[in-house]
Design an enzyme around this catalytic site. Structure first.
Site, PDB file in Angstrom:
ATOM      1  CG  HIS B 187      37.800  33.315  40.610  1.00  0.00           C
ATOM      2  ND1 HIS B 187      37.836  34.205  39.386  1.00  0.00           N
ATOM      3  CD2 HIS B 187      38.702  33.159  41.149  1.00  0.00           C
ATOM      4  CE1 HIS B 187      39.043  35.086  39.251  1.00  0.00           C
ATOM      5  NE2 HIS B 187      39.962  34.305  40.152  1.00  0.00           N
ATOM      6  CB  CYS B 486      32.755  49.768  41.080  1.00  0.00           C
ATOM      7  SG  CYS B 486      34.558  49.449  41.781  1.00  0.00           S
TER       8      CYS B 486
END
Lengths: 92, 561
Positions: B187, B486
């Site tokens: 993250h 992506c």
């Protein structure tokens, strides 16, 4: 002991922001206020100033709850809290 | 000067002073008793004072917050002095437990109770644990957990950052992110790239640097240096000058010889999409729809969903918007859809698979997408995450057809999908490689784990080979069906060149990376990109693949990327 009934008006029920606003108001009421679902015994009522208790109560919009308090100013405090419950706090 | 090597995950060279993220609060030992001479009355009084202090601190922060953040802080402040929590702890203190242990246990039982109630209440269970940790910190007289507050911007150093930490991160106060743990897909890496902050992860030892230490952070090279010398100071100054050049993207992704590689943006909602359009994105390559669902205790209505989707479509009239259907599960649990007790959530019922256990949610989402498409001018493509077989691809395509969606596709994240790309692409119109999960599954390495950071990079030749196989599958299928990327890999300018050389048709990334990727891509021809792809595939390791390719792209160093 003075008591009142109120119908939950907030769209999300007595959760999130409405629960926070109500718990805070109950905490500042000057008397100990309890809350329970209508029909539940009074000795199982929860502390209305506890946001965690309100969350476990799980009252949804349209549910009817009973508020109870004792002592000086109990009636005025209960009236103010009923008004709060019967306002759609999500709309503000 | 002392050097701390790590893994660079977001470019930038800056100098700043260290602020350490306080260590997580450790659990007070089970059965810890009141210290000698402390009465239960004293301990309860201390507990109440600590709970009041935490309440006041949170309430104070709420006063400066706005919107949802304010509401959450206000509710959390009330929890800190909640009678249910405090009375529960006081009872334990009366039996002789220390105040720290008592509040810890009381917090556990309240949190468990909320968790068992499910829905919205379950989501608040973690807030109770946060409050509990703050009260213990207050009792111990140590810093409260969470991002430190400071009036001057600083380099945030942590063991690792959780999504909850990164959500409260103020990009105006933080110059760079440095973690001792975490991996390139953590993250920390993702938030750093989306905020445009330089970041280095897996830099062992940085969590020992004292607060106030001056450091040089190079987010491309992946190094942290304490007490920087003049040469590093001028490197930081030079970056400040080039950074402004890298902020502009012309709006056309191309190689030096004019081979077009549309550069698209990854977005989570309407605001993101508007920002991406301003940064020149040629469309959206990944619209993560779960952001419309997170923090929800129940499924949003079709109309509500359609409005959220339309806000993204409206930012790109006449352009391509690739929407990914709900990708819940693993690190993105949704209470109404996923089972949090799975022993192995990354291999569990997540992504498209939630339609097996909770049918209907996906159908309604497709209905909402079709509705939003009708009301907008975007060219809407829809793909399902976590597709493993051609059979699943066929079923998804027929669900899309039933809903009136013209261009169905799949994410290629599971290695089986890359290996059977030809059969899968016979069923759908396009494929998009999600390199974060593809890497995690190909390498069997959890993307959140710091010790596995070296395995968890899309530079792994095995991962690049899976990308190549997907492109080959599309060619074998015979209709030139697009294969995009992506994942975070597309945001790495060197890797973007390799992916182009492998035959990937579009690259989608966090919008802040568009300019850097475009700047590097336009310095190579397609043939050169193909050569670099071959070179990377032939490397024996990820480290060498990256080093060999970077060596052939001197522009990276010139731009500080």
């Amino acid at each position: 002991m003075p008591e009142r009934i109120a119908t939950i008006a907030s769209r999300s029920g007595l959760h999130a922001r409405p629960a926070a606003l109500f718990a805070e108001a109950a905490g500042n009421a000057g008397v100990d206020v309890t809350i329970s679902m209508q029909g539940e015994p009074a000795d199982e009522a929860l502390d209305a100033a506890s946001i965690l208790s309100l969350m476990t109560l799980g009252a949804a919009k349209g549910d009817v709850v009973v508020l109870r308090a004792d002592g000086d100013g109990a009636d005025q405090a209960l009236d103010a809290l009923v008004t709060l419950l019967e306002t759609d706090l999500d709309a503000e | 000067m002392q050097n701390f090597p790590g893994v660079g995950v977001s470019p930038g060279r800056i100098i700043g002073t260290v602020r350490q993220m306080p260590k997580p609060i450790s659990e007070p030992p089970a059965g810890e008793q009141l210290a000698a001479g402390v009465t239960p009355e004293d301990a309860t009084a201390a507990l109440k004072a600590a709970s009041q202090a935490v309440h006041d601190e949170l309430k104070g922060r709420a006063a400066h917050a706005t919107g949802d953040g304010k509401a959450v802080l206000e509710a959390t402040a009330l929890m800190a002095k909640d009678t249910m929590l405090i009375k529960g702890a006081a009872k334990l203190v009366a039996r002789g437990l220390s105040s720290e242990r008592a509040i810890w246990e009381s917090g556990s039982s309240v949190s468990e109770m909320l968790h068992n109630l499910g829905g919205y209440m379950a989501e608040r269970a973690t807030d109770v644990l946060d409050v509990r940790a703050r009260i213990v910190a207050e009792l111990r007289g140590v810093a409260a957990p969470g991002i430190p507050t400071s009036t001057t911007p600083f380099v945030l150093v942590a063991e690792d950052l959780a999504p909850a930490d990164t959500a409260t991160l103020d990009p105006n106060k933080v110059l760079a992110l440095v973690t001792a743990g975490g991996g390139p897909q953590s993250h920390t890496a993702i938030i750093a790239r989306s905020l445009g902050l330089p970041a280095v992860v897996a830099a062992v030892g940085v969590d020992e640097l004292p607060d106030g230490t001056e450091v040089y952070v190079d987010g491309a090279a992946g190094t942290i240096t304490s007490e920087p010398d003049d040469s590093l100071r001028s490197a930081a100054d030079a970056w400040a000058a080039t950074a402004s050049l890298l902020a502009e993207f012309s709006g056309t992704g191309t190689t030096a010889d004019g081979h077009l590689v549309p550069l698209l943006a990854n977005v989570g909602g309407g605001k993101d999409a508007e920002a991406a359009a301003k940064l020149g994105a040629q469309g959206v390559g990944l619209f993560r729809t779960e952001f419309c669902f997170l923090e929800r205790d129940s499924e949003p209505s079709v109309e509500e969903q359609a409005a959220a989707y339309k806000s993204v479509f409206d930012a790109f009239p006449g352009k391509k918007v690739v929407l990914r259907t709900l990708d819940a599960g693993a690190d993105k649990p949704l209470p109404f859809l996923t089972d949090s007790t799975e022993p192995n959530p990354a291999l569990g019922v997540r992504g498209y698979r939630t339609d097996f256990t909770t049918p209907g949610v996906l159908d309604r989402q497709l209905e909402a997408i079709a509705l939003a498409e009708k009301q907008s001018e975007a060219d809407v493509w829809v793909m399902a995450p976590m597709i493993s077989t051609a059979e699943e691809a066929a079923r998804f395509a027929s669900m899309c057809a039933d809903a009136g969606i013209k261009t169905p596709g799949v994410m290629v994240e599971v290695p089986s999908a890359a290996l059977t790309a030809e059969a899968i692409l016979r069923e759908v119109g396009f494929a998009s490689l999600g390199t974060n999960d593809l890497t995690q599954y190909a390498m069997a390495a959890d993307r959140q784990l710091g010790p596995l950071a070296a395995l968890n990079t899309p530079w792994q030749p095995a991962v690049l080979r899976l990308v190549g196989l997907t492109v080959e599958g599309s060619r074998a299928e015979g209709h030139n069906k697009p294969v995009g990327v992506c994942g975070e890999a597309a945001a790495d300018p060197a890797l973007a060149v390799v992916l182009t050389g492998l035959g990937v048709t579009t690259l989608s990334m966090t919008a802040r990376s568009l300019a850097a990727v475009a700047a590097v891509l336009k310095t190579v021809t397609l043939a050169e990109a193909q050569q670099l792809a071959k070179l990377a595939l032939s490397a024996p390791s990820a480290t060498e693949a990256r080093a060999w390719v970077r060596e052939k792209l001197p522009v990276l160093n010139e731009l500080g990327l």
